[in-house]
Enzyme design. Structure first.
Site, PDB file in Angstrom:
ATOM      1  N   ASP A   1     -12.054  -8.887 -12.032  1.00 35.63           N
ATOM      2  CA  ASP A   1     -10.635  -9.307 -12.090  1.00 35.63           C
ATOM      3  C   ASP A   1     -10.355  -9.974 -13.419  1.00 35.63           C
ATOM      4  OD1 ASP A   1      -8.053 -10.005 -11.494  1.00 35.63           O
ATOM      5  OD2 ASP A   1      -8.572 -11.557 -10.056  1.00 35.63           O
TER       6      ASP A   1
ATOM      7  N   HIS B   1     -12.711 -14.098  -8.015  1.00 31.39           N
ATOM      8  CA  HIS B   1     -12.455 -15.546  -7.953  1.00 31.39           C
ATOM      9  C   HIS B   1     -13.643 -16.312  -7.370  1.00 31.39           C
ATOM     10  CE1 HIS B   1      -7.766 -15.260  -8.291  1.00 31.39           C
ATOM     11  NE2 HIS B   1      -8.362 -14.275  -8.946  1.00 31.39           N
TER      12      HIS B   1
ATOM     13  N   GLU C   1      -5.445  -4.273 -11.283  1.00 29.59           N
ATOM     14  CA  GLU C   1      -5.978  -5.261 -10.332  1.00 29.59           C
ATOM     15  C   GLU C   1      -7.035  -4.621  -9.428  1.00 29.59           C
ATOM     16  OE1 GLU C   1      -5.637  -8.393 -10.233  1.00 29.59           O
ATOM     17  OE2 GLU C   1      -3.891  -8.699 -11.517  1.00 29.59           O
TER      18      GLU C   1
ATOM     19  N   ASP D   1      -6.536 -13.218 -18.835  1.00 30.78           N
ATOM     20  CA  ASP D   1      -6.984 -14.538 -18.365  1.00 30.78           C
ATOM     21  C   ASP D   1      -7.789 -14.400 -17.084  1.00 30.78           C
ATOM     22  OD1 ASP D   1      -4.530 -13.726 -17.135  1.00 30.78           O
ATOM     23  OD2 ASP D   1      -4.180 -15.764 -16.419  1.00 30.78           O
TER      24      ASP D   1
ATOM     25  N   HIS E   1      -4.142  -8.307 -17.158  1.00 32.75           N
ATOM     26  CA  HIS E   1      -4.229  -9.673 -17.693  1.00 32.75           C
ATOM     27  C   HIS E   1      -5.622  -9.961 -18.236  1.00 32.75           C
ATOM     28  CE1 HIS E   1      -6.412 -11.270 -14.109  1.00 32.75           C
ATOM     29  NE2 HIS E   1      -5.675 -10.398 -13.428  1.00 32.75           N
TER      30      HIS E   1
ATOM     31  N   GLU F   1      -1.568 -14.502 -15.792  1.00 32.18           N
ATOM     32  CA  GLU F   1      -1.372 -13.921 -14.460  1.00 32.18           C
ATOM     33  C   GLU F   1      -1.968 -14.844 -13.406  1.00 32.18           C
ATOM     34  OE1 GLU F   1      -1.807 -11.568 -10.832  1.00 32.18           O
ATOM     35  OE2 GLU F   1      -3.418 -12.543 -11.937  1.00 32.18           O
ATOM     36  N   GLU F   2      -3.113 -15.437 -13.738  1.00 30.64           N
ATOM     37  CA  GLU F   2      -3.831 -16.263 -12.759  1.00 30.64           C
ATOM     38  C   GLU F   2      -3.229 -17.662 -12.647  1.00 30.64           C
ATOM     39  OE1 GLU F   2      -5.722 -14.904 -10.850  1.00 30.64           O
ATOM     40  OE2 GLU F   2      -7.060 -13.443 -11.791  1.00 30.64           O
TER      41      GLU F   2
HETATM   42 ZN   LIG Z   1      -6.200 -10.129 -11.416  1.00 32.16          ZN
END
Ligand SMILES: [Zn+2]
Length: 378
Positions: free
Chosen positions: A100, A349, A163, A69, A67, A134-135
């Site tokens: 990520d 994150h 991931e 995003d 992903h 995805e997020e």
């Molecule tokens: Zn991810």
């Protein structure tokens, strides 16, 4: 440090692709892939950009999945370096998405560039399944691309999701499955009244407490060789009007199961509701299944990744099913072997998300070797 992987990772980080925005990440990847012979189909579902790219005409299909995003940066002032400006300090690359998973995306693209230059006539096919959802709520992303592939009867044989699977050093852990996730919003119905006149009311907190205690203590299963035991967690309880002298009319509880392959979602729902019924509760359950558990126990993909990690990191990787859900949950049900292999996840994150440049280059080498192990005749 100059390496094509680091350079591309920096460019991707500088695109402010906060979910479900892609900004210009996908066009950047597409341009590089088309230059080495991939045929690209852009798939926009709702407000989400996705693409599917394939190189080769027939044979087993290896797909990189990921992903573009990222999650929001949080308070920018708390970052040592601006989140959407890639900054390299020593060996560390800072920026939202560094781990990520823009670092992985860069490593996938550069691995293909290297592999294709060495093996322009490789066996089978190489593909990319890339989303920018995805997020977020993940309804117009991988799940839709997989439906689109199924409708064309296109089957992925091996899928490597980028991931961040690693714990201390790149390659130490790969995820060969994930637990299922089943959530519930429970409402226990009582009767509102004055606390001084409890005989005229029915307190849903008192009624629900023993049932919740039993749910929390229940052994749902013992897990198995690949999965820990199924866990039940309450994440929210809410009742009351705000006044201290009012018995609330209802109680709302939010809880979640992370479950193994020993149980189905239906069984869990049934057992849970039976416990609530046993306690005589008047209740409503709103269930939400956000992912079935999946497992890729062994096979060519696991073997190819284990060998690549052994060759580049001199370590025996650990197979794990721990952690949250990922888009692998949408791909595995099609019958594909699915593995998640990416950078260290310690700062994902978080504020000051970063990754090691040296490890990102090693990830590029691992990905290149995985292609080699699967798509070049021995
Ligand atoms: Zn991810």
């Amino acid at each position: 440090m100059t390496h094509p992987t680091i350079e591309l990772a920096c460019k991707l980080i500088e695109e402010k692709s906060v979910t479900p925005e892609d900004a210009l990440c996908q066009p950047m990847m597409i341009e590089r892939l088309e230059a080495i012979g991939f045929k690209v189909e852009r798939l926009r579902f709702g407000d989400v950009d996705n693409f599917w790219a394939v190189r080769g005409d027939s044979g087993p299909l290896f797909a990189f999945a990921g992903h573009t995003d990222v999650v929001p940066s949080g308070k920018e002032a708390e970052w040592q370096h601006p989140p959407f400006k890639a900054t390299i300090e020593g060996d560390l690359l800072y920026g939202r998405g560094a781990a990520d998973m823009k670092g992985s995306l860069a490593a996938m693209v550069t691995a293909c560039e290297e592999f294709v230059s060495q093996h322009p006539d490789h066996q089978g096919r190489i593909a990319f399944l890339i989303t920018s959802d995805e997020e977020g709520i993940a309804i117009n992303g991988t799940v839709k691309v997989v439906e689109w592939l199924e409708a064309r009867n296109e089957k992925i044989t091996w899928c490597l999701v980028g991931e961040p699977s690693s714990t201390n050093t790149v390659g130490d852990v790969v995820k060969n499955g994930r637990r299922g996730s089943l959530g519930c919003e429970l409402r226990v119905i009582g009767k509102q009244g004055h606390v001084a006149y409890p005989h005229l009311a029915s307190n849903p907190v008192h009624l629900a407490a023993p049932a919740l205690a039993e749910l929390a203590q229940e052994v749902w299963d013992e897990g198995n060789a690949f999965f820990p035991a199924t866990s039940f967690q309450i994440s929210n309880i809410q009742a009351g009007t705000g006044a201290t002298n009012v018995i609330p009319g209802d109680l709302k509880v939010v809880f979640n199961f992370r479950f193994s392959t020993e149980l189905s979602a239906e069984e869990l729902q049934k057992r849970c509701e039976n416990i609530l019924r046993k306690h005589g509760l008047n209740f409503e359950c709103k269930w939400h299944l956000s992912g079935q558990p999946f497992l890729t126990a062994k096979g060519e993909l696991v073997a190819a990744a284990q060998k690549a990690i052994r060759d580049h990191c001199a370590l025996e990787t650990e197979l794990s099913t721990a952690g949250g859900t990922s888009d692998g949950r949408f791909i595995a049900p099609t019958g594909a072997q699915v593995l998640e292999l990416g950078p260290v996840n310690a700062t994902i994150h978080q504020v000051n998300e970063h990754t090691s440049c040296e490890e990102l280059i090693r990830l590029h080498n691992i990905y290149t070797s995985v292609l080699h192990n699967l798509l070049v005749a021995k």
